[in-house]
Design an enzyme around this catalytic site. Structure first.
Site, PDB file in Angstrom:
ATOM      1  N   HIS A 133      50.439  -6.744  33.764  1.00 11.22           N
ATOM      2  CA  HIS A 133      49.199  -7.220  34.377  1.00 11.22           C
ATOM      3  C   HIS A 133      49.311  -8.614  34.975  1.00 11.22           C
ATOM      4  O   HIS A 133      48.421  -9.032  35.721  1.00 11.22           O
ATOM      5  CB  HIS A 133      48.067  -7.220  33.347  1.00 11.22           C
ATOM      6  CG  HIS A 133      47.590  -5.850  32.969  1.00 11.22           C
ATOM      7  ND1 HIS A 133      46.450  -5.285  33.498  1.00 11.22           N
ATOM      8  CD2 HIS A 133      48.113  -4.925  32.120  1.00 11.22           C
ATOM      9  CE1 HIS A 133      46.279  -4.084  32.985  1.00 11.22           C
ATOM     10  NE2 HIS A 133      47.273  -3.827  32.149  1.00 11.22           N
ATOM     11  N   ASP A 168      48.624 -15.885  39.844  1.00  8.60           N
ATOM     12  CA  ASP A 168      47.850 -14.859  39.145  1.00  8.60           C
ATOM     13  C   ASP A 168      48.384 -13.487  39.528  1.00  8.60           C
ATOM     14  O   ASP A 168      48.716 -13.254  40.694  1.00  8.60           O
ATOM     15  CB  ASP A 168      46.366 -14.946  39.520  1.00  8.60           C
ATOM     16  CG  ASP A 168      45.457 -14.840  38.316  1.00  8.60           C
ATOM     17  OD1 ASP A 168      45.877 -14.229  37.314  1.00  8.60           O
ATOM     18  OD2 ASP A 168      44.333 -15.369  38.366  1.00  8.60           O
TER      19      ASP A 168
END
Length: 497
Positions: A157, A365
């Site tokens: 993730h 991110d």
């Protein structure tokens, strides 16, 4: 069709008759679990002096939940020490914050072996296993060592750096070999896929057998980008309701007719929060027409208080917010409103909808779902503008946002200024293109696409990433949904390097 077995670091067992928690994997897998039975396995979140054998179980609908506790030593070594003190900064390119300890590294592997030992007796021969995130990277290899022949997928993730960064981890190559125990490894973006392929090429000594595939000991592992989405329509409906609720109305009233800029995330050094405050200060300094006309609300819920770098970050933000307010505030206007606690997701949806600017500027991110939620929350007739870091995975699929380098305070300030002055027609065009793409590539589609590749071996048909980006830039039509692209062109480049 066999069961779907989800393995995640922490599992929250819902109460009876309780709907899945808003956000996260519960929403992603809601539709999948409506069509098939499943097992959700992981750590309970509890830390106890003495750990019992076996697991605690509960059944909710057609899903069984199985959880177990961690000992204090395991929690400190596996979770606080190696996962969050080493792997988290490593994968986010922050080598200066990496604090390696060999005992903690072994605790990390031992907890993964413990996951495998507790899970194996619960498995059925036709189960499909889907492991989630960096805390459990070695789990597939641990299951194979215990004799598992199941189809096992892994989704990462967070970002995946290139080998020049990843190789700073002692034992880096062993972790890469662990990934080859999986049948499918998914990452958030095509940039992360290039990083993963670069690591495989240099860290394992094996070139890709073909685009996005590695073969080791007779097993083929596919490496693919599967960008995660959100429950777009649900969040849009939540925001439309929330704008009429007391919390949003109180916020609007308190602004006194001023524009609202908003940022909302967990307090973390990867999110670029000090840099964002500096950019807001540059906006007030370089574009004085916004003085006393825009208020910046930053929600940054505290997290990982037992790690020194997070305590340092909190002090930095307290100081910066105070300095900006001291320099620019008026008796009836506070430029920065800083909330260091959790705000209900429903309230945030309403806050997003009434804001003129959404500020999502992480230093790095994997995806960043706040960016997608901000767009989904907007009033399509009078939407706000998203200012988005080009280092967020979300930037790949949101070219209509104002893309910035978060390290360039003046550049981010210029984008804020542009967003605050942007004509409504342009805002509507940009928002419409992003919203249609988010609606097509929702979170349920993400889960179904990943499982289709894992279980059937074939990705859903769709245009290449390059074609999709060109279409997004030049057309208002909907982009393809649920990216599960094997990144063919990028893979060839990575192999050639």
């Amino acid at each position: 069709m066999g069961r779907l077995v989800i393995v995640s670091n922490r599992v929250a067992v819902p109460k009876r008759q309780e709907a899945p928690a808003a956000g996260g994997l519960a929403v992603a897998l809601k539709d999948v679990f409506e069509d098939r039975s499943g097992l959700w396995f992981g750590w309970s979140g509890q830390v106890v002096p003495e750990v019992a054998e076996g697991v605690k179980t509960a059944r909710r609908g057609n899903v069984d939940y199985a959880v177990f506790d961690l000992s204090e030593d395991a929690y400190r070594g596996f979770y606080v020490g190696h996962a969050n003190g080493v792997l988290w900064p490593l994968f986010h390119f922050r080598l200066g914050l990496l604090s390696y300890d060999r005992w903690q590294a072994e605790a990390y592997r031992e907890v993964n072996r413990d996951f495998a030992r507790r899970l194996m007796p619960l498995l059925r021969p036709d189960d499909t296993i889907w492991v989630h995130d960096y805390q459990l990277t070695p789990l597939g290899a641990a299951l194979r060592e215990l004799g598992s022949t199941h189809r096992i997928g892994y989704f990462h993730h967070i970002p995946f750096p290139p080998y020049a960064v990843f190789s700073a981890l002692p034992g880096a190559d062993a972790l890469l070999t662990d990934l080859l125990a999986y049948d499918l490894v998914g990452v958030q973006s095509h940039r992360d896929l290039q990083g993963l392929i670069d690591c495989m090429n240099h860290g394992t000594g094996m070139q890709m057998a073909w685009e996005g595939e590695v073969r080791l000991r007779g097993r083929t592992t596919r490496l693919q980008a599967h960008p995660i989405g959100i429950a777009t329509q649900d969040f849009a409906e939540t925001a439309a309701r929330a704008v009429r609720e007391p919390a949003t109305r109180r916020l609007v009233s308190s602004l006194g007719g001023r524009s609202l800029a908003i940022g909302a995330e967990r307090l973390d050094y990867t999110k670029g929060l000090p840099e964002r405050l500096l950019a807001f200060r540059a906006l007030l300094k370089d574009y004085p027409e916004h003085l006393n006309r825009v208020t910046y609300l930053q929600v940054a819920a505290r997290s990982r208080n037992d790690i020194e770098s997070y305590r340092d970050l909190r002090r930095d933000l307290d100081r910066l917010a105070g300095t900006i307010n001291g320099d620019y505030a008026e008796p009836d206007w506070t430029p920065v409103r800083y909330v260091a606690r959790t705000v209900a997701r429903e309230h945030l949806a309403g806050f997003y909808r009434v804001s003129k600017l959404g500020l999502v500027t992480p230093l790095r991110d994997g995806m960043n779902l706040v960016a997608k939620e901000y767009v989904a929350a907007q009033d399509p007739e009078d939407p706000g503008v998203l200012v988005l870091s080009r280092f967020a995975g979300a930037a790949e699929g949101m070219p209509e946002a104002l893309l910035v380098n978060p390290l360039d305070a003046e550049g981010v300030a210029q984008a804020m200024h542009e967003g605050l002055r942007m004509p409504r027609d342009e805002r509507r065009d940009r928002h419409g293109a992003m919203y249609r793409r988010l609606a097509a590539a929702n979170v349920g589609q993400w889960a179904r696409n990943f499982l289709q590749v894992l279980e059937e071996g074939e990705p859903p048909s769709q245009p290449s990433p390059e074609a999709a980006e060109r279409r997004a830039r030049t057309s208002s039509s909907s982009a393809p949904g649920g990216s599960s692209v094997s990144h063919r062109a990028g893979s060839r480049k990575a192999v050639a390097s």
